[in-house]
Every structure is written in structure tokens, then in C-alpha cells.
Enzyme design. Sequence first.
Site, PDB file in Angstrom:
ATOM      1  N   CYS A   1       5.411  -7.505   8.041  1.00 33.90           N
ATOM      2  CA  CYS A   1       6.319  -6.973   9.053  1.00 33.90           C
ATOM      3  C   CYS A   1       6.424  -8.001  10.166  1.00 33.90           C
ATOM      4  O   CYS A   1       5.487  -8.744  10.436  1.00 33.90           O
ATOM      5  CB  CYS A   1       5.747  -5.668   9.611  1.00 33.90           C
ATOM      6  SG  CYS A   1       6.777  -4.883  10.869  1.00 33.90           S
TER       7      CYS A   1
ATOM      8  N   CYS B   1      -1.151  -2.750  15.391  1.00 31.97           N
ATOM      9  CA  CYS B   1      -0.858  -2.509  13.968  1.00 31.97           C
ATOM     10  C   CYS B   1      -1.352  -3.650  13.088  1.00 31.97           C
ATOM     11  O   CYS B   1      -1.095  -4.824  13.357  1.00 31.97           O
ATOM     12  CB  CYS B   1       0.646  -2.316  13.810  1.00 31.97           C
ATOM     13  SG  CYS B   1       1.124  -1.995  12.101  1.00 31.97           S
TER      14      CYS B   1
ATOM     15  N   GLU C   1       0.832  -1.211   0.000  1.00 33.72           N
ATOM     16  CA  GLU C   1       0.000   0.000   0.000  1.00 33.72           C
ATOM     17  C   GLU C   1       0.860   1.251   0.000  1.00 33.72           C
ATOM     18  O   GLU C   1       1.909   1.285   0.629  1.00 33.72           O
ATOM     19  CB  GLU C   1      -0.789   0.057   1.315  1.00 33.72           C
ATOM     20  CG  GLU C   1      -2.017  -0.787   1.348  1.00 33.72           C
ATOM     21  CD  GLU C   1      -2.772  -0.571   2.653  1.00 33.72           C
ATOM     22  OE1 GLU C   1      -2.990  -1.581   3.337  1.00 33.72           O
ATOM     23  OE2 GLU C   1      -3.121   0.577   2.993  1.00 33.72           O
TER      24      GLU C   1
ATOM     25  N   CYS D   1       3.882  -5.133  16.665  1.00 30.84           N
ATOM     26  CA  CYS D   1       3.248  -4.105  17.509  1.00 30.84           C
ATOM     27  C   CYS D   1       1.753  -4.438  17.651  1.00 30.84           C
ATOM     28  O   CYS D   1       1.090  -4.793  16.682  1.00 30.84           O
ATOM     29  CB  CYS D   1       3.436  -2.710  16.898  1.00 30.84           C
ATOM     30  SG  CYS D   1       5.178  -2.244  16.810  1.00 30.84           S
TER      31      CYS D   1
ATOM     32  N   CYS E   1       3.285   8.308   1.468  1.00 29.94           N
ATOM     33  CA  CYS E   1       3.689   7.351   2.497  1.00 29.94           C
ATOM     34  C   CYS E   1       3.898   6.011   1.802  1.00 29.94           C
ATOM     35  O   CYS E   1       2.996   5.516   1.126  1.00 29.94           O
ATOM     36  CB  CYS E   1       2.576   7.257   3.549  1.00 29.94           C
ATOM     37  SG  CYS E   1       2.863   5.971   4.770  1.00 29.94           S
TER      38      CYS E   1
ATOM     39  N   CYS F   1      -3.714   1.859   8.514  1.00 25.89           N
ATOM     40  CA  CYS F   1      -2.587   1.424   7.693  1.00 25.89           C
ATOM     41  C   CYS F   1      -2.602  -0.100   7.570  1.00 25.89           C
ATOM     42  O   CYS F   1      -2.748  -0.796   8.556  1.00 25.89           O
ATOM     43  CB  CYS F   1      -1.269   1.832   8.358  1.00 25.89           C
ATOM     44  SG  CYS F   1      -1.417   3.215   9.466  1.00 25.89           S
TER      45      CYS F   1
HETATM   46  N1  SAH Z   1       7.722   0.167  11.427  1.00 24.65           N
HETATM   47  C1  SAH Z   1       7.815   1.580  11.497  1.00 24.65           C
HETATM   48  C2  SAH Z   1       7.008   2.340  10.464  1.00 24.65           C
HETATM   49  C3  SAH Z   1       5.637   1.856  10.123  1.00 24.65           C
HETATM   50  S1  SAH Z   1       4.264   2.291  11.088  1.00 24.65           S
HETATM   51  C4  SAH Z   1       7.485   2.061  12.904  1.00 24.65           C
HETATM   52  O1  SAH Z   1       7.128   1.247  13.740  1.00 24.65           O
HETATM   53  O2  SAH Z   1       7.631   3.244  13.188  1.00 24.65           O
HETATM   54  C5  SAH Z   1       4.114   4.042  11.172  1.00 24.65           C
HETATM   55  C6  SAH Z   1       3.509   4.504  12.477  1.00 24.65           C
HETATM   56  O3  SAH Z   1       2.128   4.159  12.588  1.00 24.65           O
HETATM   57  C7  SAH Z   1       4.195   3.902  13.686  1.00 24.65           C
HETATM   58  O4  SAH Z   1       4.359   4.883  14.674  1.00 24.65           O
HETATM   59  C8  SAH Z   1       3.186   2.877  14.124  1.00 24.65           C
HETATM   60  O5  SAH Z   1       3.380   2.494  15.458  1.00 24.65           O
HETATM   61  C9  SAH Z   1       1.885   3.580  13.854  1.00 24.65           C
HETATM   62  N2  SAH Z   1       0.698   2.727  13.772  1.00 24.65           N
HETATM   63  C10 SAH Z   1       0.597   1.468  13.325  1.00 24.65           C
HETATM   64  N3  SAH Z   1      -0.667   1.021  13.425  1.00 24.65           N
HETATM   65  C11 SAH Z   1      -1.384   2.016  13.942  1.00 24.65           C
HETATM   66  C12 SAH Z   1      -2.743   2.163  14.290  1.00 24.65           C
HETATM   67  N4  SAH Z   1      -3.620   1.173  14.123  1.00 24.65           N
HETATM   68  N5  SAH Z   1      -3.130   3.350  14.804  1.00 24.65           N
HETATM   69  C13 SAH Z   1      -2.253   4.364  14.969  1.00 24.65           C
HETATM   70  N6  SAH Z   1      -0.958   4.286  14.673  1.00 24.65           N
HETATM   71  C14 SAH Z   1      -0.518   3.120  14.170  1.00 24.65           C
END
Ligand code: SAH
Length: 345
Positions: free
Chosen positions: A112, A119, A92, A116, A105, A333
Site C-alpha cells: 500500500c 499500519c 492475507e 498511515c 476480510c 493486519c
Molecule cells: N486502506 C483502507 C483499508 C485497509 S485498513 C483504509 O485505510 O481504510 C482497514 C482499517 O484498519 C483502516 O481503518 C485502518 O486505518 C485500520 N488499521 C490499520 N492498521 C491498524 C492497526 N495497527 N491498528 C488498528 N487499526 C488499523
Amino acid sequence: MKKDIRSFTIQQLQEEMQRIGEKPFRSRQIYEWLHVKLADAFDEMTNLSKSLREKLEAEYEICPAKLVERQISKLDGTNKFLFELQDGNMVESVLMKYKHGNSVCISSQAGCRMGCRFCASTLGGLIRNLTPGEMLGQIYQVQKISGERVSNVVVMGTGEPLDNYDNMVQFIHMLSDENGLHISQRNITLSTCGIVPNMKRLAKEHFQITLALSLHGATQEKRSALMPIANKYGLDEVMEACEEYFRETGRRMSFEYSLVHGVNDMPEDERELIQLLKGKNCHLNLIPVNPIKERDFVRPSRESAVNFKNKLEKSGINVTIRREMGSDIDGACGQLRRRYAKDKV
Ligand code: SAH
């Protein structure tokens, strides 16, 4: 196997031309076709002879991303793209239009492995790293399809960019190369969950890009409950790596903090965040969490997010709440990609 020509830097392309017995100036022409005129096929390269184009075709491939779906927000014009890569994997990309310019973006990996909790991109695990050409290709396609010029790039889509280190560094070189799109490094932001050794390596590359750290918790305990990587690299180490990034590059750090109601948006979290960031030359971005259906995390109310922000601001912290873009199109995302991945299995 054919070589991925869009991933070569101009120097590497020069070496390739030498190898196949072509004049060095050809590399400049081809690089321009690939990275300025954004050609997707050798046939488009009309200032090269037919025989050279055939030779290139036999040795190399361009691997353009194929558009599978495009969604356009009626609220703010945000575009979401789903692309299919050469091997069928989906990624995406998002185009956001701001007053100061257009921002894209991009994804850095298919899937991944960081895990987290909130995510969507990590739910199916890591499939593979993206090549420099595949990362650039997302920006090129967005520019071609939308007809918009891209001035800012954020590596905040699916994937952990510092888990794909060498390709990421090459991508940054190529994206900011004056022979290509020539995007200023100051307009590139890379977001990481905090892989400490690679943050330190990145600092030593002395790029002028912005490094954003996904913080999400102001204590080791809070952070590791949301981010498994924090068990490997603790908060102290990660904050020290941020200091080092600032020392080496002079670039102010950015921190991202996804607000999850009842989890990290309590008064004690405010206090702990203030303690952690007070007096630091940094910027904090609060992101009300985007709920995903596989987890039951919810976002705080607008009012409570604003209160949280105001408290931090009063303590002198440079803080903003990230403006939500494209809230009427495919959710958080990684969800667009996930919908397609599900259809396939
Ligand atoms: N792997 C990298 C970049 C990708 S995610 C990282 O962890 O920074 C980009 C940002 O979006 C990160 O801060 C991540 O924690 C956040 N993110 C992911 N899923 C999310 C969600 N459901 N709601 C809000 N932020 C989210």
C-alpha cells in the site's frame, strides 16, 4: 500472454467465446465453474469437451491463490490465511465467524502507498494492484479450504481499495452477480482512507455497499498527523464526500477510529469527535490500535476505551468498540505477510 479468465465479467466472457469461435452458452458454463463451483483448473470442467478445455488452457489462465499458511484462533475460531499469487506476491485474508454469518476480510493490493502511521501493510510501499480475479480468489479459497459459506465481505485487508478503482468496481459487480457467489451488496463493506474523487465516483456507481471511512482524527491537524493522505484531501472535503455518498446511495456511512493512547483518545478528542459527528446518520467503530513493532503506538486500556465510547454514546452517536478477533494469531493486519516478505529479502 495468457488472459486472466477469472477477472472477466460474464459479458466479457461471452465476447471472448465469440472471439475464439465458441457458442455463447459456453460462457455461462465456464462462469459457473469459475465462480460457483470454484474450479482452480480447466481440467475440472467436466461438462466441456477435452478439446475445448485444451483450447481454454492455451488462451487463458485461472491464477488460483496458493495457500502458504493458515492460522486458526483457539479463542474464537478466526482463520488467517496467507496466499501466494501467481507472481510470488503474498496477500492475507481473514475469516471471522459471527452469529450472523461468516465474514471474510480481503486484501485489495499487494502492499500500500498510503503511509498511515500505525499500519503494517504500508511499511514496504505498494507493489501492485490486485485483479478482480485475485480479490475474488481469496474469498473462493477461504470458502474451499474452510468448508464454510461466506455471507459477508469486508475490503479491509492490505491495500487502499479506492487506489485500485476500476478493478474494485468490477470485483463488486462480480461478487454480487447472481451468476456467481451472489453476495448481497448490503453485505459488502469497503473501507477507504479517504481518496475524495474516487469516493465521489463510487457514490455515482449507486452500489448498495457500505462505505467505511478511516477517520482516526476529528480535526484536520490530528488526522493528517496519522494519515498522510489527509494532506491531499482535507477533513472538510472528505466529510462532504461522505455526505454525497449517503445522498446518492441512501447508505449510512461508517467511520473507523483507531484509538491510539495519548494521541487521539484524550478528552479534547472526544469533544471534537462529538462536534464532527453529532446529528449525522452514521455509525462509528472504535478500534483499539493493534500495536506494530515498527512503531511505538499503544492502545488505551479497556476501561479508558469504554469511557471514551460512553461519552460519545451520551451525545447520541451510534458507536461500538470493535470486538477483537483472533488476538492469539499473527497480530495486526499485514503482519503475517510482512513476516514472509522479510524472510525473502
Ligand atoms: N486502506 C483502507 C483499508 C485497509 S485498513 C483504509 O485505510 O481504510 C482497514 C482499517 O484498519 C483502516 O481503518 C485502518 O486505518 C485500520 N488499521 C490499520 N492498521 C491498524 C492497526 N495497527 N491498528 C488498528 N487499526 C488499523
